[in-house]
Design an enzyme around this catalytic site. Structure first.
Site, short mmCIF file in Angstrom:
data_model
loop_
_atom_site.label_atom_id
_atom_site.label_comp_id
_atom_site.label_asym_id
_atom_site.label_seq_id
_atom_site.Cartn_x
_atom_site.Cartn_y
_atom_site.Cartn_z
N GLY A 181 -45.53 26.97 -49.83
CA GLY A 181 -45.66 28.12 -48.95
C GLY A 181 -46.41 27.76 -47.68
O GLY A 181 -46.08 26.79 -46.99
N TYR B 156 -41.15 18.68 -48.68
CA TYR B 156 -41.74 19.92 -49.19
C TYR B 156 -41.63 20.01 -50.71
O TYR B 156 -40.55 19.82 -51.28
CB TYR B 156 -41.06 21.15 -48.57
CG TYR B 156 -41.52 22.45 -49.17
CD1 TYR B 156 -42.78 22.96 -48.89
CD2 TYR B 156 -40.71 23.16 -50.05
CE1 TYR B 156 -43.23 24.14 -49.46
CE2 TYR B 156 -41.15 24.35 -50.64
CZ TYR B 156 -42.40 24.84 -50.34
OH TYR B 156 -42.84 25.99 -50.91
#
Length: 506
Positions: free
Chosen positions: A59, A52
């Site tokens: 998000g 990530y």
């Protein structure tokens, strides 16, 4: 110079950087941790692993994979798109605190940024280039995204800064200091904006002002005790020891110290058996505020040295973990609590002001402390202003942390609103200072009617200094100027502030 290492930054050290412009550097051990985590990031990108924020979007877009050639564009786009702050900018002091705290947390070595990114943050701090950061727009999770994006803009040569008393384009200030804009690499944009440094920096400034003001509120209360011929027995050491709160005991001790030798205070049964709560319960109420300040200080210093971005890298264990350390709930609660506790100091101060000016309550003082009641209003409207500020504080003290609005397509479905709480706490403190200033003005006047030669040594010193700021209320005048003058003095002065010497030496 203060050496940052990501682990030991204190409020006292922060105050030296914020208020005294002390410069900072980093420890060698922290640089080793930074280099180790950066190597891990570079390996992850080279291998094309799915992590990530390194090789994915952000998000709700975290499932979108990013090509290696687009990693730098990903970080640049992140900073620009998240710079959505609005409203008036934070005070320069807060912007300065954000630089300090962001550098310190990145030095923990969990964020994966290059050394030059942290060096640049410290360079901005040391050359006093302070990013212009709008106050509104943060939800307090995923940290202070919008405010920190405005801070990060400056590193890439965009946005605005405060520099040498002017508000200028960042690129101009950087050029004048010979600083080149950075091109952010993998993870760096995310590491710069994912954190709680706006709410924590605002909280630190609010706390430092609140601590000073809490001492000054005691000094004002001591003056009022003399102006109203208060009963000193209510501050007896044994009485407060019997309850057991050391903050309450300490407030009572300080009040006794201020009033030692006073011939204006009275004894139990001499004029009356007991005082109203706003006098009799000063140690209990002010002491409870000190309990809150201790709680807030503890949470701020933990957050100063916390890793608050996402994901975090642990090179020694060869793992990357996506979590939620950016969530501002601990600071949100602390800021709401700070606002409530400081609002109470104004509440009780305003009640003492009412007793000073009300001819039915002020033990024989002239109505509204006027030299010619009726022809002149004296301090009548000073109490109105105090009442207005107290009422405004009650609205501002509504906890921001009880609210949450989902964001990022419901991926970020619970947020702290901690930055709102920190801003409100700071606003409350400004109002409290003005209420205490009004109490000072009224109490000084009351003591003059009683006879300043009968005052205690310590309160007489305060009267002498106070009279250099605000003249006696001999005739009606524009009292707004007096309130603001006294308030400015309180904000700038360390009179009657008793700092812990061991903490000051840190």
């Amino acid at each position: 110079m203060i050496t940052l290492d990501g682990h030991q930054l204190t409020l006292r050290q922060a105050a030296r950087v914020l208020y005294d412009n002390e410069t900072v550097c980093a420890s060698e051990e922290s640089w080793r941790r930074v280099e180790k985590s950066r190597k891990m990031v570079e390996r992850i990108v080279k291998e094309g692993a799915v992590v990530y924020g390194l090789t994915t979007g952000f998000g709700k877009l975290s499932d979108v994979l990013i090509e290696t050639d687009d990693v730098e564009d990903l970080q640049l786009n992140l900073i620009r798109s998240h710079a959505c702050g609005v409203g008036e900018p934070f005070p320069e002091m807060v912007s300065r605190g954000m630089l300090l705290l962001r550098a310190n947390t990145l030095l923990k070595g969990y964020s994966g940024v290059r050394r030059i990114v942290i060096e640049r943050l410290m360079q901005l701090l040391n050359t006093r280039i302070h990013p212009v950061v709008p106050q509104q727009g943060s939800l307090g999770a995923s940290g202070d995204l919008a405010p920190l994006a405005h801070l990060a803009l400056v590193l890439i040569g965009e946005g605005e800064v405060f520099y040498k008393g002017e508000r200028v384009e960042a690129i101009q200030a950087l050029a004048r200091e010979g600083i080149s804009p950075l091109t952010l690499s993998a993870k760096e944009g995310l590491a710069l904006i994912n954190g709680t440094q706006a709410m924590t920096a605002m909280g630190a400034v609010a706390y430092l002002e609140a601590e000073k003001l809490a001492y000054q509120a005691e000094a004002a209360a001591a003056l009022t005790m003399e102006g109203l011929r208060g009963i000193i027995d209510a501050f007896d050491e044994d009485l407060h020891a019997a309850r057991g709160y050391h903050e309450q005991v300490e407030v009572a001790e300080r009040i006794r110290g201020y009033l030692h030798g006073s011939r204006l205070v009275s004894r139990q049964g001499e004029l009356r058996v007991q005082d109203a709560y706003s006098l009799r319960c000063i140690p209990q109420v002010h002491g409870a505020t000190w309990q809150t300040l201790a709680y807030v200080k503890n949470k701020l210093e933990i957050e100063f040295n916390a890793a608050t971005d996402n994901p975090l890298l642990f090179p020694d264990e060869d793992k990357v973990i996506s979590g939620g350390n950016f969530h501002g709930q601990p600071i949100a609660f602390a800021m709401d609590y700070l606002g409530i506790a400081m609002a109470e100091l104004a509440n009780i101060s305003e009640r003492r002001i009412e007793r000073l000016v009300n001819p039915q309550l002020n033990e024989g003082l002239p109505a509204f402390l006027s030299s010619e009641p009726g022809l002149q209003s004296g301090a009548m409207i000073l109490q109105y202003t105090a009442a207005s500020l107290v009422s405004e504080n009650k609205t501002l003290a509504h906890p921001a942390s009880v609210d949450s609005i989902p964001s990022s397509a419901n991926q970020e479905d619970h947020v702290s609103m901690g930055t709102i709480g920190s801003r409100h706490a700071h606003q409350i403190i400004q109002n409290v200072r003005r209420v205490v200033a009004i109490e000072m003005i009224c109490a000084l006047q009351a003591c003059e009617f009683r006879g300043v030669e009968k005052m205690a040594k310590e309160t007489y010193r305060l009267w002498e200094t106070g009279r250099k700021i605000v003249q006696p209320l001999e005739k009606d005048r524009v009292f707004s100027r007096d309130i603001e003058a006294m308030s400015r003095w309180l904000k700038a002065s360390d009179v009657f502030v008793k700092m812990n010497e061991t903490e000051e030496s840190k």
